[in-house]
Design an enzyme around this catalytic site. Structure first.
Site, PDB file in Angstrom:
ATOM      1  N   LYS A 117       0.823  -1.218   0.000  1.00  0.00           N
ATOM      2  CA  LYS A 117       0.000   0.000   0.000  1.00  0.00           C
ATOM      3  C   LYS A 117       0.850   1.258   0.000  1.00  0.00           C
ATOM      4  O   LYS A 117       0.502   2.244  -0.637  1.00  0.00           O
ATOM      5  CB  LYS A 117      -0.940   0.011   1.204  1.00  0.00           C
ATOM      6  CG  LYS A 117      -2.015  -1.042   1.059  1.00  0.00           C
ATOM      7  CD  LYS A 117      -3.240  -0.770   1.893  1.00  0.00           C
ATOM      8  CE  LYS A 117      -4.345  -1.688   1.410  1.00  0.00           C
ATOM      9  NZ  LYS A 117      -5.509  -1.719   2.207  1.00  0.00           N
ATOM     10  N   LYS A 200      -4.976  -8.122  -6.383  1.00  0.00           N
ATOM     11  CA  LYS A 200      -6.206  -8.357  -5.641  1.00  0.00           C
ATOM     12  C   LYS A 200      -7.286  -7.338  -6.037  1.00  0.00           C
ATOM     13  O   LYS A 200      -6.967  -6.181  -6.286  1.00  0.00           O
ATOM     14  CB  LYS A 200      -5.866  -8.199  -4.157  1.00  0.00           C
ATOM     15  CG  LYS A 200      -6.982  -8.394  -3.180  1.00  0.00           C
ATOM     16  CD  LYS A 200      -6.439  -8.247  -1.762  1.00  0.00           C
ATOM     17  CE  LYS A 200      -6.676  -6.867  -1.200  1.00  0.00           C
ATOM     18  NZ  LYS A 200      -7.949  -6.695  -0.528  1.00  0.00           N
ATOM     19  N   LYS A 203     -11.488  -2.258  -2.903  1.00  0.00           N
ATOM     20  CA  LYS A 203     -12.438  -1.138  -2.938  1.00  0.00           C
ATOM     21  C   LYS A 203     -11.778   0.091  -3.533  1.00  0.00           C
ATOM     22  O   LYS A 203     -12.408   0.868  -4.214  1.00  0.00           O
ATOM     23  CB  LYS A 203     -12.820  -0.725  -1.506  1.00  0.00           C
ATOM     24  CG  LYS A 203     -13.543  -1.709  -0.699  1.00  0.00           C
ATOM     25  CD  LYS A 203     -13.862  -1.048   0.654  1.00  0.00           C
ATOM     26  CE  LYS A 203     -13.952  -2.067   1.755  1.00  0.00           C
ATOM     27  NZ  LYS A 203     -12.652  -2.386   2.352  1.00  0.00           N
TER      28      LYS A 203
HETATM   29  N1  AQP Z   1     -10.108  -9.439  -3.257  1.00  0.00           N
HETATM   30  C1  AQP Z   1     -10.456 -10.080  -2.162  1.00  0.00           C
HETATM   31  N2  AQP Z   1     -10.667 -11.406  -2.162  1.00  0.00           N
HETATM   32  C2  AQP Z   1     -11.037 -12.054  -1.029  1.00  0.00           C
HETATM   33  N3  AQP Z   1     -11.210 -11.443   0.155  1.00  0.00           N
HETATM   34  C3  AQP Z   1     -11.002 -10.121   0.194  1.00  0.00           C
HETATM   35  N4  AQP Z   1     -11.090  -9.222   1.192  1.00  0.00           N
HETATM   36  C4  AQP Z   1     -10.800  -7.993   0.724  1.00  0.00           C
HETATM   37  N5  AQP Z   1     -10.522  -8.054  -0.591  1.00  0.00           N
HETATM   38  C5  AQP Z   1     -10.625  -9.370  -0.941  1.00  0.00           C
HETATM   39  C6  AQP Z   1     -11.462  -9.578   2.549  1.00  0.00           C
HETATM   40  O1  AQP Z   1     -12.487  -8.688   2.982  1.00  0.00           O
HETATM   41  C7  AQP Z   1     -12.332  -8.490   4.397  1.00  0.00           C
HETATM   42  C8  AQP Z   1     -12.395  -7.031   4.691  1.00  0.00           C
HETATM   43  O2  AQP Z   1     -11.276  -6.378   4.116  1.00  0.00           O
HETATM   44  P1  AQP Z   1     -11.032  -4.869   4.470  1.00  0.00           P
HETATM   45  O3  AQP Z   1     -12.054  -4.035   3.824  1.00  0.00           O
HETATM   46  O4  AQP Z   1     -10.964  -4.669   5.913  1.00  0.00           O
HETATM   47  O5  AQP Z   1      -9.590  -4.587   3.937  1.00  0.00           O
HETATM   48  P2  AQP Z   1      -8.894  -4.931   2.587  1.00  0.00           P
HETATM   49  O6  AQP Z   1      -8.522  -6.368   2.566  1.00  0.00           O
HETATM   50  O7  AQP Z   1      -7.759  -3.936   2.475  1.00  0.00           O
HETATM   51  O8  AQP Z   1     -10.030  -4.645   1.505  1.00  0.00           O
HETATM   52  P3  AQP Z   1      -9.975  -3.763   0.223  1.00  0.00           P
HETATM   53  O9  AQP Z   1     -11.265  -3.902  -0.476  1.00  0.00           O
HETATM   54  O10 AQP Z   1      -8.718  -4.092  -0.538  1.00  0.00           O
HETATM   55  O11 AQP Z   1      -9.901  -2.295   0.807  1.00  0.00           O
HETATM   56  P4  AQP Z   1      -8.916  -1.102   0.488  1.00  0.00           P
HETATM   57  O12 AQP Z   1      -8.869  -0.953  -1.013  1.00  0.00           O
HETATM   58  O13 AQP Z   1      -9.495   0.099   1.142  1.00  0.00           O
HETATM   59  O14 AQP Z   1      -7.588  -1.467   1.085  1.00  0.00           O
HETATM   60  C9  AQP Z   1     -11.018  -9.147   4.829  1.00  0.00           C
HETATM   61  O15 AQP Z   1     -11.318 -10.390   5.418  1.00  0.00           O
HETATM   62  C10 AQP Z   1     -10.302  -9.328   3.526  1.00  0.00           C
HETATM   63  O16 AQP Z   1      -9.415 -10.424   3.576  1.00  0.00           O
END
Ligand code: AQP
Length: 338
Positions: A117, A200, A203
């Protein structure tokens, strides 16, 4: 050391750092709902994690409600599970500080998500982004959670949580925090970006075309799957044929997870098919599975006061578990209470 037996309890959370995407649903929420009724379940909207990167205040409040609506629309029953937002239970921040003092800088330096990140501009990112895995350990251990369902990307942070629990227990000669088990199962533990199967789905990814948002309508879902990167080969005869085909693997895993079947079942059904046949079938399936959830999310979002009430009630119930564990932690550490 005593031999404490911990009551089985699930904890997990999602950051309101934007609208929910398909990876959050398949990798997290759908599986969270599946664990409901098997043991005590505590689910959180982790708003304090969201501000590790800049969030517009009005959008943060809205995204917090939207994540809560996503949980509820996917089948979370707020009378059976505890559903709350993190900042309403101040014990998270308090235990997070203690764990900042338990975790070692060397451990944090190994966290690959921070490196991904922050990239080459690490100095310009917040200290919170660097330290957030210690707060995540506090989120989990504040409930003495034994099981944490997460996507593959969070595995390293749950392992860090285990290291923090072990070091705390060792340093203070107690058997107070459990060694939590990460629960990472099913075909969608790592849903990939639709335009690049090596990244991956997130969001906050740059382009909207790289992810399916939980609020996308049928036309958008169809368009995004149609334009999703695939490759020149037809679908293989066996799952082994997906090796070195990350985009193909991703689309098949998504289909399998949406339809509650295995990737081998999907390959058996579509062996030798062209993408022109598979992608519309995937889009139809996604619309059939996601439309009822997005419809229910929209209905819930029309009544924000009711979402706030549910989160307030969940926060009170979360505090009942968290506060005695925090007080006991303070006693162990030697914090004077007068
Ligand atoms: N691509 C993914 N595939 C499977 N699981 C996923 N998770 C996130 N993306 C995927 C799972 O969703 C839960 C919540 O994640 P989070 O929102 O707390 O943080 P993150 O993993 O950083 O999610 P994002 O969407 O990638 O957010 P941003 O872009 O803001 O950093 C977790 O259980 C995660 O594993």
């Amino acid at each position: 050391m005593t031999n404490t037996t911990f009551t089985p309890r699930v904890f997990s959370g999602i950051k309101p750092s934007g609208g929910l995407q398909l990876g959050n649903y398949l990798g997290a929420i759908k599986r969270f709902v599946g664990m409901q009724g098997q043991m005590e379940t505590v689910y959180c909207v982790v708003d304090m994690h969201a501000i590790t990167v800049w969030q517009d205040p009005a959008e943060l409040a809205n995204a917090t409600r939207e994540v809560a609506a996503g949980y509820l629309a996917a089948g979370l029953d707020p009378t059976q599970s505890i559903l709350f937002n993190q900042s309403q239970v101040s014990a998270h921040a308090e235990l997070g500080w203690i764990f900042n003092c338990v975790a070692r800088v060397g451990w944090m330096n190994r966290m690959t998500q921070f490196k991904d990140k922050a990239g080459e501009n690490a100095e310009k990112h917040s200290l919170g982004l660097y330290a957030y895995p210690a707060l995540m350990a506090a989120d989990i251990l504040l409930y003495h959670a034994t099981h944490v369902p997460v996507g593959e990307d969070q595995k390293q942070h749950v392992e860090l949580t285990r290291d923090i629990a072990k070091k705390f227990n060792h340093d203070y000669k107690v058997d107070f925090f459990p060694e939590t088990t990460p629960v990472i199962d099913g075909p969608a533990t790592r849903v990939m970006n639709l335009r690049d199967g090596t990244k991956k789905m997130s969001k906050s990814g740059e382009s909207d075309m790289e992810r399916i948002n939980m609020t996308d309508d049928a036309d958008k879902i169809a368009k995004k799957f149609k334009k999703a990167k695939s490759d020149a080969e037809p679908l293989p005869e066996t799952v082994e044929g997906l090796a070195d085909r990350p985009e193909a693997r991703n689309l098949i895993d998504i289909y399998a997870a949406l339809n509650d079947v295995t990737p081998a079942d999907v390959v058996a059904e579509y062996a030798g098919a062209q993408w022109g046949k598979f992608k519309p079938a995937l889009a139809d399936l996604a619309v059939a599975k996601l439309a009822p959830i997005s419809g229910e999310m929209a209905r819930l979002m029309a009544d924000p006061a009711e979402i706030d009430r549910i989160l307030g009630d969940g926060s009170a119930r979360a505090r009942e578990i968290a506060e005695p564990i925090l007080r006991k932690t303070y006693d162990i550490v030697g914090m004077l209470r007068s």
